[in-house]
Design a protein around this motif. Sequence first.
Motif, PDB file in Angstrom:
ATOM      1  N   ARG A   1       0.658  -1.264  -0.059  1.00 57.01           N
ATOM      2  CA  ARG A   1       0.075  -0.098   0.098  1.00 57.01           C
ATOM      3  C   ARG A   1       0.933   1.245  -0.005  1.00 57.01           C
ATOM      4  NH1 ARG A   1      -5.033  -1.000   1.959  1.00 57.01           N
ATOM      5  NH2 ARG A   1      -5.706   1.237   1.339  1.00 57.01           N
ATOM      6  N   GLU A   2       0.426   2.377  -0.557  1.00 58.52           N
ATOM      7  CA  GLU A   2       1.193   3.473  -0.660  1.00 58.52           C
ATOM      8  C   GLU A   2       1.027   4.605   0.532  1.00 58.52           C
ATOM      9  OE1 GLU A   2       1.848   3.826  -5.577  1.00 58.52           O
ATOM     10  OE2 GLU A   2       0.062   4.779  -4.774  1.00 58.52           O
ATOM     11  N   SER A   3      -0.187   4.300   1.226  1.00 59.26           N
ATOM     12  CA  SER A   3      -0.537   5.236   2.482  1.00 59.26           C
ATOM     13  C   SER A   3      -1.216   4.334   3.619  1.00 59.26           C
ATOM     14  CB  SER A   3      -1.238   6.388   1.969  1.00 59.26           C
ATOM     15  OG  SER A   3      -2.596   6.055   1.447  1.00 59.26           O
ATOM     16  N   SER A   4      -0.783   3.472   3.688  1.00 60.49           N
ATOM     17  CA  SER A   4      -1.189   2.632   5.042  1.00 60.49           C
ATOM     18  C   SER A   4      -0.312   2.650   6.173  1.00 60.49           C
ATOM     19  CB  SER A   4      -1.721   1.292   4.862  1.00 60.49           C
ATOM     20  OG  SER A   4      -2.813   1.435   3.766  1.00 60.49           O
ATOM     21  N   VAL A   5       0.035   3.717   6.707  1.00 61.07           N
ATOM     22  CA  VAL A   5       1.171   4.152   7.876  1.00 61.07           C
ATOM     23  C   VAL A   5       0.472   3.262   9.110  1.00 61.07           C
ATOM     24  CG1 VAL A   5       2.192   5.926   9.027  1.00 61.07           C
ATOM     25  CG2 VAL A   5       1.503   6.188   6.816  1.00 61.07           C
ATOM     26  N   PRO A   6       1.272   2.808   9.810  1.00 61.65           N
ATOM     27  CA  PRO A   6       2.848   2.204   9.396  1.00 61.65           C
ATOM     28  C   PRO A   6       2.967   0.872   8.940  1.00 61.65           C
ATOM     29  CG  PRO A   6       2.326   1.721  11.846  1.00 61.65           C
ATOM     30  CD  PRO A   6       1.007   2.327  11.160  1.00 61.65           C
ATOM     31  N   PHE A   7       1.874   0.390   8.248  1.00 63.16           N
ATOM     32  CA  PHE A   7       1.781  -0.984   7.759  1.00 63.16           C
ATOM     33  C   PHE A   7       2.570  -1.176   6.452  1.00 63.16           C
ATOM     34  CE2 PHE A   7      -1.918  -0.754  10.375  1.00 63.16           C
ATOM     35  CZ  PHE A   7      -1.753  -1.701  11.405  1.00 63.16           C
ATOM     36  N   SER A   8       2.116  -0.180   5.575  1.00 67.37           N
ATOM     37  CA  SER A   8       2.779  -0.326   4.253  1.00 67.37           C
ATOM     38  C   SER A   8       2.698   0.937   3.702  1.00 67.37           C
ATOM     39  CB  SER A   8       2.006  -1.271   3.443  1.00 67.37           C
ATOM     40  OG  SER A   8       2.503  -1.469   2.235  1.00 67.37           O
TER      41      SER A   8
ATOM     42  N   PRO B   1       8.700   1.675  -0.836  1.00 66.40           N
ATOM     43  CA  PRO B   1       7.609   0.930   0.002  1.00 66.40           C
ATOM     44  C   PRO B   1       8.554   0.515   1.407  1.00 66.40           C
ATOM     45  CG  PRO B   1       7.325   0.189  -2.346  1.00 66.40           C
ATOM     46  CD  PRO B   1       8.769   0.864  -2.126  1.00 66.40           C
ATOM     47  N   VAL B   2       7.918   0.863   2.525  1.00 64.71           N
ATOM     48  CA  VAL B   2       8.439   0.453   3.788  1.00 64.71           C
ATOM     49  C   VAL B   2       7.056   0.156   4.689  1.00 64.71           C
ATOM     50  CG1 VAL B   2      10.619   1.577   3.572  1.00 64.71           C
ATOM     51  CG2 VAL B   2       8.534   2.784   4.434  1.00 64.71           C
TER      52      VAL B   2
ATOM     53  N   LEU C   1     -26.328  10.627   6.912  1.00 66.04           N
ATOM     54  CA  LEU C   1     -24.982  11.042   6.569  1.00 66.04           C
ATOM     55  C   LEU C   1     -24.898  10.933   5.133  1.00 66.04           C
ATOM     56  CD1 LEU C   1     -22.873   8.826   8.917  1.00 66.04           C
ATOM     57  CD2 LEU C   1     -23.347  11.243   9.340  1.00 66.04           C
ATOM     58  N   ASN C   2     -24.216  12.221   4.564  1.00 64.96           N
ATOM     59  CA  ASN C   2     -23.847  11.837   3.043  1.00 64.96           C
ATOM     60  C   ASN C   2     -22.495  11.221   2.954  1.00 64.96           C
ATOM     61  OD1 ASN C   2     -23.646  12.477   0.294  1.00 64.96           O
ATOM     62  ND2 ASN C   2     -22.500  14.422   0.725  1.00 64.96           N
ATOM     63  N   VAL C   3     -22.031  10.106   2.351  1.00 65.91           N
ATOM     64  CA  VAL C   3     -20.846   9.531   2.342  1.00 65.91           C
ATOM     65  C   VAL C   3     -20.238   9.433   1.207  1.00 65.91           C
ATOM     66  CG1 VAL C   3     -19.813   7.333   2.811  1.00 65.91           C
ATOM     67  CG2 VAL C   3     -21.845   7.783   4.006  1.00 65.91           C
ATOM     68  N   ILE C   4     -18.749   9.940   1.107  1.00 68.20           N
ATOM     69  CA  ILE C   4     -17.937  10.196   0.135  1.00 68.20           C
ATOM     70  C   ILE C   4     -16.953   8.881   0.519  1.00 68.20           C
ATOM     71  CG2 ILE C   4     -16.082  11.578  -0.958  1.00 68.20           C
ATOM     72  CD1 ILE C   4     -17.616  13.868   0.053  1.00 68.20           C
ATOM     73  N   GLN C   5     -16.731   8.532  -0.693  1.00 64.04           N
ATOM     74  CA  GLN C   5     -15.703   7.459  -0.863  1.00 64.04           C
ATOM     75  C   GLN C   5     -14.373   7.862  -1.679  1.00 64.04           C
ATOM     76  OE1 GLN C   5     -16.783   3.158  -1.696  1.00 64.04           O
ATOM     77  NE2 GLN C   5     -18.953   3.636  -0.975  1.00 64.04           N
ATOM     78  N   ALA C   6     -13.304   7.807  -0.882  1.00 63.88           N
ATOM     79  CA  ALA C   6     -12.260   8.289  -1.580  1.00 63.88           C
ATOM     80  C   ALA C   6     -11.301   7.162  -2.143  1.00 63.88           C
ATOM     81  CB  ALA C   6     -11.166   9.204  -0.653  1.00 63.88           C
ATOM     82  N   LYS C   7     -10.277   7.227  -2.803  1.00 62.86           N
ATOM     83  CA  LYS C   7      -9.777   6.195  -3.519  1.00 62.86           C
ATOM     84  C   LYS C   7      -8.602   5.559  -2.626  1.00 62.86           C
ATOM     85  CE  LYS C   7      -5.786   8.560  -5.630  1.00 62.86           C
ATOM     86  NZ  LYS C   7      -5.055   8.698  -7.073  1.00 62.86           N
ATOM     87  N   ASP C   8      -8.137   6.173  -1.695  1.00 59.42           N
ATOM     88  CA  ASP C   8      -7.078   5.586  -0.608  1.00 59.42           C
ATOM     89  C   ASP C   8      -7.120   6.579   0.667  1.00 59.42           C
ATOM     90  OD1 ASP C   8      -5.463   7.961  -1.189  1.00 59.42           O
ATOM     91  OD2 ASP C   8      -4.266   6.930  -2.481  1.00 59.42           O
ATOM     92  N   HIS C   9      -6.243   6.259   1.537  1.00 59.03           N
ATOM     93  CA  HIS C   9      -6.416   6.910   2.890  1.00 59.03           C
ATOM     94  C   HIS C   9      -5.940   8.338   2.661  1.00 59.03           C
ATOM     95  CE1 HIS C   9      -7.609   3.034   4.644  1.00 59.03           C
ATOM     96  NE2 HIS C   9      -6.460   2.783   4.876  1.00 59.03           N
TER      97      HIS C   9
END
Length: 311
Positions: A56-63, A71-72, A188-196
Amino acid sequence: MSIHHLRRWSVAMGAALLGAALLGAALLGVSCAWAQPLEGTLGKIKETGTMTLGYRESSVPFSFLDGEQKPVGFSLDLCAAIIDRVRRQLDLPKLTVKQVAVNSSNRIPLVVNGTVDIECGGTANNLARQKQVSFSVATFAGQPRWLARADAGLKTPADLKGKTVVVTQGSNAVGFVRRINEEGKLGLNVIQAKDHGESMLTLGSGRAAAFLEDDILLAGERANARDPSAYAFLEGGYEVGYYGLMFKKDDAAFKALVDGVLTGMMKDGSFEQAYRKWFESPIPPRGVNLAFPISDKLRERIAHPSDKVDF
């Protein structure tokens, strides 16, 4: 030779021949077992000489990506130990390791179709996902919570009534927010974003009043914001969920290898050492310390490794 001795000799010879036959059959069975080719993920890796990781590009601190776009993370460190075991078990000293970026929407399809051998991200194990993929023993215990702007004056989930909120597409939070919305009649009005990362930008820009995700992922996003103090958690949380490394379903040999590595790390202390490195120490790209110690729920799973989930 007397008839009596002849009978004794015949019985002895019969027993010897029977034993030899049984031994031969057993050896033949072992030889056949040794001769059987590897199947599943390990067979594919052996044949191609390549193992493919999903990150993953933005799943801190997993990946996530560090300052050099490399990638770290915690899950990638766990996968490094698994790669080493695969290299030794398959006798592949020159094993090629490929890394493929995945997101919440495509991570499961890429595992199912074999593009990715193992996902080294921050994916929650649940019964719905188990119908498509398999998970390792639990590597983390997380709790969904709301993150809001500190200046918004929001204190509890009830304060979100009628507001716009954001979740990351393909994450567990999508199902949680639907249930919360229906049960609490929040409108609620729910927005879905592509990543965190995009979810956090949506919150930061004011397009959403709150961001729902697992506590540790929110803590990572907040810690890496320009001004972490600008964001605050709302009171309360939801059911604890367990994360695991994800791979193809019904691949017993590969699961045994993965679980064996992780269980060994939990026993020898190297799992907790890796945890402290990523959750309780300064991490890239800005040297932020998440200060997120091991929870009681995760300690239970370290003591008794398991991939079991209740929902």
